[in-house]
Design a protein around this motif. Structure first.
Motif, PDB file in Angstrom:
ATOM      1  N   GLU A  94       2.855  10.009  -9.294  1.00 14.36           N
ATOM      2  CA  GLU A  94       2.541  10.666  -8.029  1.00 14.36           C
ATOM      3  C   GLU A  94       1.163  11.331  -8.039  1.00 14.36           C
ATOM      4  OE1 GLU A  94       4.347  10.699  -5.145  1.00 14.36           O
ATOM      5  OE2 GLU A  94       5.915   9.444  -6.005  1.00 14.36           O
ATOM      6  N   THR A  95       0.764  11.887  -9.184  1.00 20.39           N
ATOM      7  CA  THR A  95      -0.491  12.655  -9.204  1.00 20.39           C
ATOM      8  C   THR A  95      -1.642  11.953  -9.921  1.00 20.39           C
ATOM      9  OG1 THR A  95       0.074  13.741 -11.275  1.00 20.39           O
ATOM     10  CG2 THR A  95       0.769  14.847  -9.254  1.00 20.39           C
ATOM     11  N   GLY A  96      -1.324  10.990 -10.771  1.00 19.37           N
ATOM     12  CA  GLY A  96      -2.381  10.351 -11.543  1.00 19.37           C
ATOM     13  C   GLY A  96      -2.793  11.159 -12.763  1.00 19.37           C
ATOM     14  N   LEU A  97      -2.032  12.225 -13.097  1.00 23.91           N
ATOM     15  CA  LEU A  97      -2.348  13.023 -14.281  1.00 23.91           C
ATOM     16  C   LEU A  97      -2.207  12.152 -15.531  1.00 23.91           C
ATOM     17  CD1 LEU A  97      -2.917  15.853 -15.522  1.00 23.91           C
ATOM     18  CD2 LEU A  97      -0.454  16.142 -15.693  1.00 23.91           C
TER      19      LEU A  97
ATOM     20  N   LEU B  70       0.832  -1.214   0.000  1.00 25.04           N
ATOM     21  CA  LEU B  70       0.000   0.000   0.000  1.00 25.04           C
ATOM     22  C   LEU B  70       0.865   1.262   0.000  1.00 25.04           C
ATOM     23  CD1 LEU B  70      -2.635   1.634   0.377  1.00 25.04           C
ATOM     24  CD2 LEU B  70      -2.355   1.315   2.820  1.00 25.04           C
ATOM     25  N   PHE B  71       1.839   1.313   0.921  1.00 21.49           N
ATOM     26  CA  PHE B  71       2.621   2.536   1.069  1.00 21.49           C
ATOM     27  C   PHE B  71       3.477   2.828  -0.163  1.00 21.49           C
ATOM     28  CE2 PHE B  71       2.796   1.120   5.780  1.00 21.49           C
ATOM     29  CZ  PHE B  71       1.474   1.498   5.950  1.00 21.49           C
ATOM     30  N   LEU B  72       3.973   1.787  -0.822  1.00 15.79           N
ATOM     31  CA  LEU B  72       4.961   2.014  -1.875  1.00 15.79           C
ATOM     32  C   LEU B  72       4.465   1.758  -3.291  1.00 15.79           C
ATOM     33  CD1 LEU B  72       7.967   0.370   0.003  1.00 15.79           C
ATOM     34  CD2 LEU B  72       7.436   2.801  -0.164  1.00 15.79           C
TER      35      LEU B  72
ATOM     36  N   LYS C 230      -7.322   6.302  -5.480  1.00 14.64           N
ATOM     37  CA  LYS C 230      -8.015   6.297  -4.194  1.00 14.64           C
ATOM     38  C   LYS C 230      -8.644   4.927  -3.920  1.00 14.64           C
ATOM     39  CE  LYS C 230     -11.136   9.271  -1.644  1.00 14.64           C
ATOM     40  NZ  LYS C 230     -11.449  10.695  -1.612  1.00 14.64           N
TER      41      LYS C 230
ATOM     42  N   GLU D 285      -0.769   2.723  -5.368  1.00 13.73           N
ATOM     43  CA  GLU D 285      -1.269   3.891  -6.092  1.00 13.73           C
ATOM     44  C   GLU D 285      -0.468   4.159  -7.358  1.00 13.73           C
ATOM     45  OE1 GLU D 285      -1.765   7.361  -3.509  1.00 13.73           O
ATOM     46  OE2 GLU D 285      -1.635   5.952  -1.848  1.00 13.73           O
ATOM     47  N   ARG D 286       0.838   3.997  -7.251  1.00 13.57           N
ATOM     48  CA  ARG D 286       1.694   4.283  -8.415  1.00 13.57           C
ATOM     49  C   ARG D 286       1.409   3.302  -9.543  1.00 13.57           C
ATOM     50  NH1 ARG D 286       4.834   5.327  -3.752  1.00 13.57           N
ATOM     51  NH2 ARG D 286       5.491   7.502  -3.731  1.00 13.57           N
TER      52      ARG D 286
ATOM     53  N   VAL E 132      -6.525  -2.106  -0.721  1.00 17.76           N
ATOM     54  CA  VAL E 132      -5.511  -2.752   0.119  1.00 17.76           C
ATOM     55  C   VAL E 132      -5.926  -2.708   1.589  1.00 17.76           C
ATOM     56  CG1 VAL E 132      -3.087  -2.900   0.731  1.00 17.76           C
ATOM     57  CG2 VAL E 132      -3.728  -2.029  -1.496  1.00 17.76           C
ATOM     58  N   PHE E 133      -6.535  -1.612   1.987  1.00 13.71           N
ATOM     59  CA  PHE E 133      -7.020  -1.499   3.368  1.00 13.71           C
ATOM     60  C   PHE E 133      -7.986  -2.641   3.693  1.00 13.71           C
ATOM     61  CE2 PHE E 133     -10.536   0.220   6.041  1.00 13.71           C
ATOM     62  CZ  PHE E 133      -9.854   0.298   7.243  1.00 13.71           C
TER      63      PHE E 133
ATOM     64  N   ARG F 200       3.251  11.559 -13.333  1.00 10.66           N
ATOM     65  CA  ARG F 200       2.027  10.787 -13.475  1.00 10.66           C
ATOM     66  C   ARG F 200       1.861   9.790 -12.323  1.00 10.66           C
ATOM     67  NH1 ARG F 200      -0.372   7.471 -18.704  1.00 10.66           N
ATOM     68  NH2 ARG F 200      -1.464   5.894 -17.501  1.00 10.66           N
TER      69      ARG F 200
ATOM     70  N   ARG G 197      -6.038   2.272  -3.168  1.00 13.86           N
ATOM     71  CA  ARG G 197      -5.635   2.407  -1.784  1.00 13.86           C
ATOM     72  C   ARG G 197      -6.627   1.707  -0.856  1.00 13.86           C
ATOM     73  NH1 ARG G 197      -6.270   8.230  -1.477  1.00 13.86           N
ATOM     74  NH2 ARG G 197      -4.486   8.585  -2.785  1.00 13.86           N
ATOM     75  N   LYS G 198      -7.898   2.047  -1.038  1.00 14.74           N
ATOM     76  CA  LYS G 198      -8.928   1.451  -0.184  1.00 14.74           C
ATOM     77  C   LYS G 198      -8.936  -0.058  -0.321  1.00 14.74           C
ATOM     78  CE  LYS G 198     -12.413   5.074  -0.119  1.00 14.74           C
ATOM     79  NZ  LYS G 198     -13.665   5.451  -0.808  1.00 14.74           N
TER      80      LYS G 198
END
Lengths: 103, 553
Positions: free
Chosen positions: B542-545, B121-123, B295, B126-127, B301-302, B540, B298-299
Motif C-alpha cells: 500500500e505504501t511502497g515502504l 490500474l485500480f487493483l 507513481k 501499484e501493488r 497504465v494511463f 509495503r 500508475r502513469k
C-alpha cells in the motif's frame, strides 16, 4: 514480527484512512467500469437490431459503434481520474505516512 | 488475448481467416512477389534497433539493468512500451480484417480489450510495483515458501511464453511469406535470431526501446493510413460508413453484431479472459518493474490505455474503409472475388490502395516489426523465469552472483530462441490457434489467481497456492485439449468432450476455488508463517515502504 517503521505505519490513523479512501475509490471506479462494459455486452448480445440503429437522419453510423468507442474513451478517462487523485491526494498522504514512520 | 479470441473466432467457424496474424495464421498462404520496398524499410528498422541494442548492451551491467532496464523508464515511455506489447499484429491486421469481413463485431472486441486496463490500474499496478523486483513471481512468493511458489510461477510463465512464442513464430513466418514474398523458414530463423540478439545483448533496455519505437511506428503509420483513407471519402466519416454498407455483400447486416456474440455463458467466459488475461501475462507484468516507483507505474497504465483505445479506433476505421476501397477494387481480389492473401491483408491492401508502393512497404515493415518486438518481450520474460526464479532462487537459493544470474539468463534466451525456431518450423503446417487459447488460459487460470490472491487475501497459504495453481494449469490444458479446438479440429473426433470454446470461466473457477480450499484447510506450520507475513506485505504494497528504487546511470 514487524519492524519499527512497519509497526508505526500499522498503528497510524492516517494509514488506515489512506487505505480506506483509496480502496473505496478504486472499487467504485472498478464497479463503474464493469457496469458500463457489461451493459454494452448485454446490449450487443440481446438487441442486435438496436445496436445497428443509426445515430441520426441521413447517416448509417450505428449507435453500437459509437457506444463501443465511447466505452474505450470512458476507460481512458477513468484511468485519468484515478491517476489525478492518486498523484495528488493519495501520494501526499502516503508521503506523510512514510516520513512519519521512518523519522 | 486478441489471439484467444482469434482462436475462438476461427474455431467457432466464423469466417475470419483474419484474426490470425501474429497469433495464429492458419492454413496455407500464397507467397507474394518479393516486395523490395518493404524489405528495404524493414532492414532500416532492423539496423536502427540493432544500433539501440549495441547502446543498450553497454549500459546493461547488473541484473536490474538486464531484467528491469535499471528501473529508469519513465511512465510515458513505459505506457508506450505496454501499448506496444498489447498492439500485436493480431490487433492491427486481425481487427481490421474482422471489420472488413463482418463489420461492427470488431468494436465489440476492441471495447472488451480496452476495459481490462483500468481494472489493472485500480487493483494491480501499484501493488505489483511496490512488492516486486523483476518478475511477478517475486510478488506471488513474497510471503510464501519460495521454492514451491517460484517453481509454480516459473512453470506458469514459461508455459505462457512457449505457447505464445510458437503462435508468434508461425504467424511471423506466414505473414512474411505474404508481405515480403520470402520463404517461411527464412522468416522464422530471421525472427528467432534477431530476438536472441536484442535480448541477449540488450536485455530489458533494448527490448523496451524496440517496443517503444515499434509502438510509435504503428501508431503513426496507422494514423496516416486512416487519414489517407478518410481523404478518399472527403473526410466524411458518415460517408465512409454509408459506402461500406452499400459496398459490402451483406449490406446493413454489417452494422449488427453477429450471432457469435449471442451466447451469454460464452460471452462471460470470454470477457473474463479479456480482463484477467493481461494481468497474467509475464511479459506485460514485467513492464511494471522497469519504472522507478508506483507513481510511474500508475502513469504508464494511463498512457497505455489512451494509446490502446486510440489504436483500436484506428483499426476499426481501417476495416470499414477497406470494405469500399479494397473490396471494390479487382486488383486486390482473386477470381472468386475473395481478398488476395486472406482476410488479414485488408489493411495491407488498403495501404497499397491509398498510399502506393512506398506506403505499402512502410506498413508491411511496421507489421513485421510488431511481431519482432512482441517476440522479444516474450523471450525476456521466459528467460527471467528461468534465471531469476528457477536458477537464482530455487536452485542456488539466492546465493548466485549477479554475473552468474545474467549469464544463465542469456543462455536461457538463446535456448528459448532455438526452441522457438525449431517449434516454429515444426508447426508450419499445423493449426496453431489452440496454442494461443492455451497461453491465455494459463495466464488467466494460473498466474492471475495466484498473483491476485497473494496480494489481497491474507489467508492464502503456500499449499493452497501451489495445489490450486497446478490444478488451474491442468484444467486449462484439459479444457483446450478436450474442447472443440483440439479434440475436434486437430484430432478429428466428432464431438468435443468439453463442449465450450471459451473455457476460462471454468478453469479460472477451479483455480480460485481450489486455492481457497487448500488454503483454509491448511493447518501446517508453514501456513502460520504465510498468514503472519501478510501484514508486512500489506503495508509495503500500500505504501511502497522498502520497495525497489531506480538506479542512477
Amino acid at each position: 514480527m514487524l519492524d519499527k517503521a512497519h509497526q508505526s505505519i500499522a498503528n497510524a490513523p492516517l494509514f488506515s484512512e489512506l487505505v480506506r479512501k483509496r480502496n473505496k475509490f478504486a472499487l467504485m471506479l472498478s464497479i463503474t467500469m464493469l457496469v458500463v462494459y457489461y451493459a454494452f455486452v448485454l446490449f450487443a448480445s440481446t438487441d442486435p437490431t438496436g445496436f445497428a440503429v443509426a445515430i441520426g437522419d441521413g447517416t448509417k453510423i450505428p449507435v453500437g459503434l459509437i457506444a463501443g468507442w465511447a466505452i474505450q474513451l470512458f476507460a481512458f478517462l477513468l484511468t485519468g481520474i484515478y491517476v489525478y487523485r492518486a498523484n495528488t491526494e493519495f501520494d501526499a498522504m502516503n508521503k506523510a505516512i512514510i516520513e512519519e514512520a521512518t523519522r | 488475448m486478441m489471439r484467444l479470441l482469434t482462436a475462438a473466432a476461427i474455431a467457432a467457424g466464423v469466417a475470419t481467416p483474419v484474426l490470425a496474424a501474429g497469433g495464429a495464421m492458419d492454413g496455407a498462404v500464397q507467397r507474394q512477389p518479393t516486395n523490395f520496398m518493404a524489405i528495404a524499410m524493414f532492414l532500416l528498422f532492423v539496423a536502427g534497433t540493432l544500433g539501440i541494442t549495441y547502446w543498450a548492451a553497454k549500459r546493461t551491467k547488473s541484473t536490474k539493468d538486464f531484467y528491469a532496464a535499471g528501473g529508469g523508464i519513465t511512465g510515458f515511455q513505459n505506457g508506450l512500451a505496454i501499448a506496444g506489447d498489447y498492439m500485436s499484429a493480431a490487433a492491427f491486421l486481425g481487427v481490421s480484417g474482422m471489420v472488413f469481413a463482418r463489420g461492427v463485431d470488431g468494436v465489440f472486441y476492441t471495447a472488451g480489450w480496452t476495459v481490462g486496463w483500468p481494472l489493472i490500474l485500480f487493483l494491480i499496478a501499484e501493488r505489483l510495483r511496490n512488492l516486486g523486483r523483476y518478475t511477478f513471481a517475486d510478488v506471488a512468493s513474497y510471503r510464501l515458501d519460495q521454492k514451491p511458489i517460484r517453481s509454480l510461477a516459473a512453470t506458469g510463465a514459461l508455459a505462457v511464453v512457449i505457447f505464445y512464442l510458437i503462435a508468434q513464430m508461425v504467424g511471423a513466418g506466414k505473414l512474411i511469406q505474404l508481405l515480403f514474398g520470402l520463404p517461411y523458414a527464412y522468416a522464422v530463423v530471421l525472427v528467432g535470431v534477431l530476438m536472441m540478439l536484442y535480448v541477449t545483448f540488450g536485455g530489458m533496455i533494448a527490448t523496451t526501446w524496440v517496443q517503444i519505437i515499434k509502438a510509435i511506428l504503428l501508431l503513426g503509420g496507422g494514423t496516416l493510413l486512416v487519414l489517407f483513407s478518410l481523404y478518399h471519402f472527403g473526410f466524411d466519416f458518415s460517408r465512409l460508413v454509408g459506402d461500406a454498407v452499400a459496398n459490402h455483400a451483406k449490406h446493413d447486416i454489417i452494422l449488427q453484431p453477429s450471432s457469435s456474440i449471442a451466447d451469454p455463458l460464452s460471452a462471460i467466459s470470454l470477457s473474463l479472459a479479456l480482463m484477467c488475461g493481461p494481468a497474467g501475462l509475464p511479459h506485460i507484468l514485467m513492464r511494471f518493474f522497469t519504472v522507478p516507483d508506483a507513481k510511474a507505474a500508475r502513469k504508464s497504465v494511463f498512457f497505455a490505455t489512451g494509446f490502446i483505445a486510440y489504436f483500436f479506433v484506428l483499426t476499426v476505421t481501417m476495416g470499414f474503409a477497406a470494405i469500399t476501397i479494397v473490396g471494390t477494387n479487382p486488383t486486390f481480389l482473386d477470381a472468386a472475388g475473395k481478398i488476395i492473401g486472406g482476410g488479414n491483408m485488408a489493411s495491407i491492401h488498403l495501404a497499397n490502395a491509398v498510399g502506393g508502393n512506398v506506403f505499402l512497404g512502410f506498413i508491411s515493415a511496421v507489421a513485421f516489426a510488431t511481431i519482432l518486438a512482441v517476440v522479444s518481450g516474450l523471450a525476456l520474460a521466459g528467460a527471467s523465469a528461468v534465471s531469476h526464479d528457477l536458477y537464482a532462487t530455487v536452485i542456488r537459493k539466492g546465493k548466485a552472483t549477479e554475473k552468474e544470474e545474467i549469464r544463465v539468463s542469456r543462455i536461457a534466451t538463446l535456448s528459448l530462441g532455438v526452441i522457438a525456431i525449431i517449434l516454429g518450423l515444426a508447426f508450419e503446417q499445423q493449426n496453431i490457434a489452440f496454442m494461443v487459447a492455451l497461453a491465455f488460459g494459463v495466464a488467466a487460470s494460473v498466474n492471475f489467481p495466484v498473483l491476485f490472491l497473494s496480494i489481497f487475501w491474507s489467508n492464502l497459504t503456500t499449499r493452497g497456492a501451489f495445489i490450486g495453481g497446478f490444478l488451474g494449469l491442468a484444467s486449462a490444458l484439459a479444457c483446450v485439449i478436450l474442447g472443440p479446438t483440439v479434440w475436434v479440429n486437430i484430432f478429428g473426433f466428432k464431438t468435443a468432450i468439453f463442449p465450450y470454446e471459451h473455457y476460462t470461466l471454468f478453469s479460472m473457477t477451479i483455480a480460485f476455488v481450489s486455492i481457497w480450499f487448500f488454503s483454509v484447510t491448511d493447518k501446517s506450520k508453514r501456513a502460520e508463517l504465510d498468514k503472519a507475513g501478510f501484514k508486512q506485505q500489506f503495508i509495503r504494497s500500500e505504501t511502497g515502504l522498502g520497495a525497489e528504487g531506480a538506479v542512477a546511470h
